[in-house]
Design a protein around this motif. Structure first.
Motif, PDB file in Angstrom:
ATOM      1  N   ALA A  23      24.796 -38.094  -2.618  1.00  0.00           N
ATOM      2  CA  ALA A  23      25.186 -37.977  -4.024  1.00  0.00           C
ATOM      3  C   ALA A  23      24.023 -38.317  -4.953  1.00  0.00           C
ATOM      4  O   ALA A  23      23.895 -37.747  -6.046  1.00  0.00           O
ATOM      5  N   THR A  24      23.164 -39.224  -4.522  1.00  0.00           N
ATOM      6  CA  THR A  24      22.034 -39.675  -5.345  1.00  0.00           C
ATOM      7  C   THR A  24      20.902 -38.658  -5.378  1.00  0.00           C
ATOM      8  O   THR A  24      20.256 -38.460  -6.427  1.00  0.00           O
ATOM      9  N   VAL A  25      20.649 -37.986  -4.248  1.00  0.00           N
ATOM     10  CA  VAL A  25      19.458 -37.124  -4.174  1.00  0.00           C
ATOM     11  C   VAL A  25      19.708 -35.697  -4.647  1.00  0.00           C
ATOM     12  O   VAL A  25      18.757 -35.010  -5.054  1.00  0.00           O
ATOM     13  N   LEU A  26      20.952 -35.231  -4.601  1.00  0.00           N
ATOM     14  CA  LEU A  26      21.209 -33.834  -4.957  1.00  0.00           C
ATOM     15  C   LEU A  26      20.740 -33.469  -6.369  1.00  0.00           C
ATOM     16  O   LEU A  26      20.227 -32.355  -6.578  1.00  0.00           O
ATOM     17  N   PRO A  27      20.871 -34.348  -7.359  1.00  0.00           N
ATOM     18  CA  PRO A  27      20.348 -33.987  -8.690  1.00  0.00           C
ATOM     19  C   PRO A  27      18.835 -33.788  -8.724  1.00  0.00           C
ATOM     20  O   PRO A  27      18.315 -33.215  -9.692  1.00  0.00           O
ATOM     21  N   HIS A  28      18.135 -34.247  -7.698  1.00  0.00           N
ATOM     22  CA  HIS A  28      16.671 -34.102  -7.639  1.00  0.00           C
ATOM     23  C   HIS A  28      16.253 -32.894  -6.795  1.00  0.00           C
ATOM     24  O   HIS A  28      15.076 -32.747  -6.475  1.00  0.00           O
ATOM     25  N   LEU A  29      17.226 -32.038  -6.473  1.00  0.00           N
ATOM     26  CA  LEU A  29      16.952 -30.831  -5.697  1.00  0.00           C
ATOM     27  C   LEU A  29      17.077 -29.628  -6.622  1.00  0.00           C
ATOM     28  O   LEU A  29      18.110 -29.427  -7.260  1.00  0.00           O
ATOM     29  N   SER A  30      16.011 -28.836  -6.725  1.00  0.00           N
ATOM     30  CA  SER A  30      16.021 -27.676  -7.612  1.00  0.00           C
ATOM     31  C   SER A  30      15.905 -26.388  -6.803  1.00  0.00           C
ATOM     32  O   SER A  30      15.560 -26.404  -5.622  1.00  0.00           O
ATOM     33  N   VAL A  31      16.195 -25.256  -7.460  1.00  0.00           N
ATOM     34  CA  VAL A  31      16.202 -23.951  -6.808  1.00  0.00           C
ATOM     35  C   VAL A  31      15.089 -23.089  -7.392  1.00  0.00           C
ATOM     36  O   VAL A  31      14.949 -22.984  -8.620  1.00  0.00           O
ATOM     37  N   ASN A  32      14.289 -22.487  -6.528  1.00  0.00           N
ATOM     38  CA  ASN A  32      13.271 -21.519  -6.937  1.00  0.00           C
ATOM     39  C   ASN A  32      13.957 -20.160  -7.020  1.00  0.00           C
ATOM     40  O   ASN A  32      14.054 -19.432  -6.025  1.00  0.00           O
ATOM     41  N   VAL A  33      14.455 -19.832  -8.204  1.00  0.00           N
ATOM     42  CA  VAL A  33      15.312 -18.653  -8.369  1.00  0.00           C
ATOM     43  C   VAL A  33      14.579 -17.370  -7.989  1.00  0.00           C
ATOM     44  O   VAL A  33      15.134 -16.502  -7.298  1.00  0.00           O
ATOM     45  N   GLU A  34      13.342 -17.240  -8.416  1.00  0.00           N
ATOM     46  CA  GLU A  34      12.588 -16.005  -8.140  1.00  0.00           C
ATOM     47  C   GLU A  34      12.337 -15.843  -6.645  1.00  0.00           C
ATOM     48  O   GLU A  34      12.498 -14.742  -6.084  1.00  0.00           O
ATOM     49  N   ARG A  35      11.935 -16.917  -6.008  1.00  0.00           N
ATOM     50  CA  ARG A  35      11.654 -16.860  -4.571  1.00  0.00           C
ATOM     51  C   ARG A  35      12.930 -16.548  -3.786  1.00  0.00           C
ATOM     52  O   ARG A  35      12.906 -15.764  -2.834  1.00  0.00           O
ATOM     53  N   CYS A  36      14.033 -17.159  -4.199  1.00  0.00           N
ATOM     54  CA  CYS A  36      15.308 -16.908  -3.525  1.00  0.00           C
ATOM     55  C   CYS A  36      15.704 -15.440  -3.634  1.00  0.00           C
ATOM     56  O   CYS A  36      16.141 -14.820  -2.649  1.00  0.00           O
ATOM     57  N   ARG A  37      15.553 -14.876  -4.821  1.00  0.00           N
ATOM     58  CA  ARG A  37      15.934 -13.474  -5.011  1.00  0.00           C
ATOM     59  C   ARG A  37      15.037 -12.552  -4.197  1.00  0.00           C
ATOM     60  O   ARG A  37      15.519 -11.602  -3.564  1.00  0.00           O
ATOM     61  N   LEU A  38      13.725 -12.836  -4.214  1.00  0.00           N
ATOM     62  CA  LEU A  38      12.802 -12.007  -3.445  1.00  0.00           C
ATOM     63  C   LEU A  38      13.171 -12.032  -1.966  1.00  0.00           C
ATOM     64  O   LEU A  38      13.189 -10.993  -1.292  1.00  0.00           O
ATOM     65  N   ALA A  39      13.500 -13.218  -1.446  1.00  0.00           N
ATOM     66  CA  ALA A  39      13.874 -13.332  -0.039  1.00  0.00           C
ATOM     67  C   ALA A  39      15.175 -12.609   0.250  1.00  0.00           C
ATOM     68  O   ALA A  39      15.352 -12.024   1.326  1.00  0.00           O
ATOM     69  N   ALA A  40      16.093 -12.620  -0.724  1.00  0.00           N
ATOM     70  CA  ALA A  40      17.364 -11.912  -0.536  1.00  0.00           C
ATOM     71  C   ALA A  40      17.163 -10.406  -0.494  1.00  0.00           C
ATOM     72  O   ALA A  40      17.955  -9.679   0.126  1.00  0.00           O
ATOM     73  N   GLU A  41      16.112  -9.932  -1.146  1.00  0.00           N
ATOM     74  CA  GLU A  41      15.848  -8.492  -1.179  1.00  0.00           C
ATOM     75  C   GLU A  41      15.137  -8.005   0.082  1.00  0.00           C
ATOM     76  O   GLU A  41      15.127  -6.799   0.365  1.00  0.00           O
ATOM     77  N   LEU A  42      14.544  -8.946   0.819  1.00  0.00           N
ATOM     78  CA  LEU A  42      13.796  -8.571   2.011  1.00  0.00           C
ATOM     79  C   LEU A  42      14.692  -8.580   3.251  1.00  0.00           C
ATOM     80  O   LEU A  42      15.813  -9.069   3.220  1.00  0.00           O
ATOM     81  N   GLY A  43      14.150  -8.038   4.329  1.00  0.00           N
ATOM     82  CA  GLY A  43      14.861  -8.113   5.602  1.00  0.00           C
ATOM     83  C   GLY A  43      16.006  -7.125   5.729  1.00  0.00           C
ATOM     84  O   GLY A  43      16.884  -7.297   6.589  1.00  0.00           O
ATOM     85  N   TYR A  44      16.051  -6.125   4.840  1.00  0.00           N
ATOM     86  CA  TYR A  44      17.077  -5.067   4.915  1.00  0.00           C
ATOM     87  C   TYR A  44      18.486  -5.664   4.850  1.00  0.00           C
ATOM     88  O   TYR A  44      19.400  -5.244   5.551  1.00  0.00           O
ATOM     89  N   SER A  45      18.616  -6.661   3.986  1.00  0.00           N
ATOM     90  CA  SER A  45      19.924  -7.303   3.850  1.00  0.00           C
ATOM     91  C   SER A  45      20.941  -6.406   3.161  1.00  0.00           C
ATOM     92  O   SER A  45      22.131  -6.747   3.103  1.00  0.00           O
TER      93      SER A  45
END
Length: 459
Positions: free
Chosen positions: A343-365
């Protein structure tokens, strides 16, 4: 002071006492032992075993002892008593003399320790429950903060289909919600009072056990004395619940560790929850999630240990059952700590939105989306699956994504493909199609997140 020395003529060997005594760990039950003793004092008064004056002396002395333990929880460790029960009795004798010797009338350490441990477990299970709720709340906040972000979903640790980051977080929320319900179930089943069952056959004095149970905050009194003094099902059940909950935390941790790696770089650890390397200056290590994953094995080990202790025991109490505490105390403390840390550490975890989207577009998903598109053109799914696979092969040979293939290239594989295929292959189109219940479409995930928030607010 031994509570059983009358029939013995020789003192215990020091080695035996060290092996046999339990005060070094069951001192944690001091407040529960005092609580049970105060309730028993009232029962003795009602049964006519002690006078009102004696009951008042006992209760005041026990109340004072509770305050002393509250001020210094390790106070019992300053003595050489055998266990927490003998420590309480010795302290009372020092304070009020012979009256203290009447307290143990009609009860046994067997029903007393069973009561103490249940009281301790109820208290600590409720504390873990509260911390688990906080961990769920932190995941809800994470899901809400990153709503709309897209990431690759995985099967076999291979990119499979795009999902929303919020959908990923909600998956773990579902797991933890089940864990919460298991705690509630365990609390309901353990809410039975063993006190007054004696060593194994019941007490020989006329104690109102139902009233005794109510005084101690239990829902009811145990119905069978043999079972009551030897039952540790609640220890096993809470240990199993902890093990499953920790397994969920471990799976989440494994995901986060991979997502934060340089190879994925989907998530980013804040400095406040990271550590570095003593040799390699560039390192930023996810130690906190590795420890969450590692402590899971410790908790699972305690579950296996208590099952092994119980598996061959005849009725009723056996000294083996003294081994029910150390591992269980550590398990509950570890579980509580891990939930608090999550519960304490989750607020210190961020998301790299651009990298996530690029990875979702790869691999013929979007290959499944292509197959679904062909189905919409009247092609049977098995044939559509085959054709989509052929187009993946064409694209992979050219090192292109599916949507980069020319229409003419696609039509060589299937003449049914039209210009509208490109709209069907976008991430947005693929997500929007997963609109059935439990799907990852933005609308469905928003519904699920809103419903989870309402559920959480009602807790």
């Amino acid at each position: 002071m031994a509570m059983w020395g009358g029939r013995f003529t020789e003192a215990s060997l020091a080695e035996f006492s060290e092996f046999n005594d339990s005060l070094s760990f069951d001192y944690l039950l001091a407040q529960q032992d005092i609580q049970a003793s105060r309730a028993w004092t009232t029962g003795l008064l009602e049964a006519g075993i002690i006078t009102a004056t004696e009951a008042e002396q006992l209760d005041h002395a026990l109340a004072d002892l509770a305050l002393a333990v509250e001020s210094n929880p390790k106070l019992p460790l300053q003595t050489q008593e055998e266990d927490i029960h003998s420590w309480v009795e010795a302290q009372l004798q020092q304070k009020i003399g012979v009256v203290a010797k009447k307290l143990h009338t009609g009860r046994s350490r067997n029903d007393l320790v069973a009561t103490d441990l249940r009281l301790w477990t109820k208290l600590n299970a409720k504390q873990v429950r509260s911390t688990l709720i906080n961990a769920i709340g932190a995941l809800i906040t994470f899901a809400d903060a990153h709503f709309g972000a897209v990431m690759p979903g995985f099967t076999h640790l291979q990119r499979a289909q795009p999902v929303l980051v919020s959908h990923w977080a909600l998956a773990y929320i579902e797991m933890l919600k089940r864990d919460l319900s298991r705690i509630d179930d365990a609390l309901a089943r353990m809410d039975v009072c063993p006190l007054g069952c004696g060593a194994l056959a019941g007490t020989g004095i006329q104690i109102d056990r139902s009233a005794l149970a109510q005084r101690l905050g239990f829902q009811s009194a145990a119905l069978n004395s043999l079972d009551a003094v030897s039952d540790r099902d609640y220890v096993v059940e809470l240990s199993a619940t902890a093990s499953l909950c920790m397994t969920h935390l471990s799976r989440l941790s494994e995901d986060v560790i991979f997502f934060c790696s340089g190879e994925a770089a989907f998530f980013k650890l804040g400095d406040a929850i990271s550590s570095g390397s003593s040799l390699m200056p560039q390192k930023k290590n996810p130690d906190v999630f590795e420890l969450l994953r590692g402590k899971t094995g410790r908790v699972l080990g305690h579950l296996v240990a208590i099952l092994h202790v119980l598996k061959g025991l005849p009725l009723a109490y056996n000294k083996d059952m003294q081994e029910d505490k150390q591992g269980f105390f550590d398990l509950m403390a570890s579980w509580q700590q891990c939930l608090l840390v999550l519960a304490t550490v989750l607020p210190h975890l961020s998301v790299n939105v651009e990298r996530c989207r690029l990875a979702a577009e790869l691999g013929y998903s979007n290959a499944t989306d292509l197959a679904d598109y062909l189905v919409s053109k009247g092609i049977a799914f098995r044939d559509a699956h085959e054709l989509s696979g052929e187009l993946v092969l064409v694209a992979s040979k050219q090192q292109k994504p599916l949507e980069a293939l020319a229409l003419a290239e696609m039509q060589q594989v299937s003449p049914s493909i039209s210009e509208d295929v490109y709209a069907a292959l976008t991430i947005e189109a693929g997500l929007a199609k997963r609109a059935s219940l439990a799907g990852t479409s933005p609308d469905r995930v928003k519904e699920a997140l809103d419903a989870t928030k309402l559920w959480f607010e009602a807790l």
